[in-house]
Design an enzyme around this catalytic site. Structure first.
Site, PDB file in Angstrom:
ATOM      1  N   TYR A  18       6.636   1.649  -8.550  1.00  0.00           N
ATOM      2  CA  TYR A  18       5.967   0.358  -8.386  1.00  0.00           C
ATOM      3  C   TYR A  18       5.319  -0.100  -9.690  1.00  0.00           C
ATOM      4  O   TYR A  18       5.406  -1.275 -10.048  1.00  0.00           O
ATOM      5  CB  TYR A  18       4.936   0.419  -7.257  1.00  0.00           C
ATOM      6  CG  TYR A  18       5.543   0.663  -5.891  1.00  0.00           C
ATOM      7  CD1 TYR A  18       6.727   0.044  -5.499  1.00  0.00           C
ATOM      8  CD2 TYR A  18       4.947   1.521  -4.983  1.00  0.00           C
ATOM      9  CE1 TYR A  18       7.287   0.272  -4.260  1.00  0.00           C
ATOM     10  CE2 TYR A  18       5.494   1.757  -3.728  1.00  0.00           C
ATOM     11  CZ  TYR A  18       6.669   1.124  -3.372  1.00  0.00           C
ATOM     12  OH  TYR A  18       7.219   1.343  -2.139  1.00  0.00           O
TER      13      TYR A  18
ATOM     14  N   GLU B 130       0.874  -1.167   0.000  1.00  0.00           N
ATOM     15  CA  GLU B 130       0.000   0.000   0.000  1.00  0.00           C
ATOM     16  C   GLU B 130       0.912   1.217   0.000  1.00  0.00           C
ATOM     17  O   GLU B 130       1.994   1.193   0.590  1.00  0.00           O
ATOM     18  CB  GLU B 130      -0.948   0.003   1.191  1.00  0.00           C
ATOM     19  CG  GLU B 130      -0.275   0.015   2.516  1.00  0.00           C
ATOM     20  CD  GLU B 130      -0.891  -0.954   3.511  1.00  0.00           C
ATOM     21  OE1 GLU B 130      -0.490  -0.851   4.677  1.00  0.00           O
ATOM     22  OE2 GLU B 130      -1.725  -1.780   3.159  1.00  0.00           O
TER      23      GLU B 130
END
Length: 149
Positions: free
Chosen positions: A119, A107
């Site tokens: 990411y 997260e």
């Protein structure tokens, strides 16, 4: 210094102080040195640190349960960013966890666009959203996942 000159090694008792100091620089609510020291004893925890001399300039920390890896923290000192250190840390983690974990979850703060871009470039895709997840400042979490196998 360029990444090629900087060694990446597993967390150790010697590197944890530097990891905790870097966490203070990079996160609004960092884990304490005590928490990272406790993680050294956790057989389902793995961390790598990138050292520049005696100083930690990047680190990654994950936990795993069965075949699921959770990326807890990935940090690089501001003056060492955009040199490939985060990617090198992630690659070290993938090498270590190959054959153990098939998927990784994380997260990230919705407003942390550099991290989200990294990411996504590594292959993570958004798979959820949590409003008001973070505090100091309050912000939503973007949930992401990536198949490792």
């Amino acid at each position: 210094k360029q990444r090629a000159e900087l060694p990446i090694e597993l967390f150790s008792a010697d590197s944890i102080h530097g990891v905790a100091e870097l966490a203070k620089i990079c996160f609004s609510t960092p884990w304490s040195e005590q928490i990272y020291r406790r993680e050294l004893e956790n057989p389902q925890s793995v961390g790598f640190v990138c050292m520049c001399g005696e100083r930690a300039v990047g680190f990654i920390h994950c936990d795993f349960v069965l075949d699921e890896l959770t990326l807890n923290t990935l940090a690089v000192a501001p003056e060492h960013r955009r040199q490939g250190i985060a990617r090198a840390l992630w690659n070290a983690m993938c090498t270590e966890m190959r054959g153990i974990c098939n998927v990784c979850y994380l997260e990230v703060r919705e407003g942390n666009l550099p991290a989200r871009t990294l990411y996504e470039s590594l292959g993570f895709r958004q798979n959820g959203y949590r409003p008001r997840y973070y505090s100091d400042p309050e912000e939503a979490a973007v949930l992401m996942a990536m198949q490792l196998a």
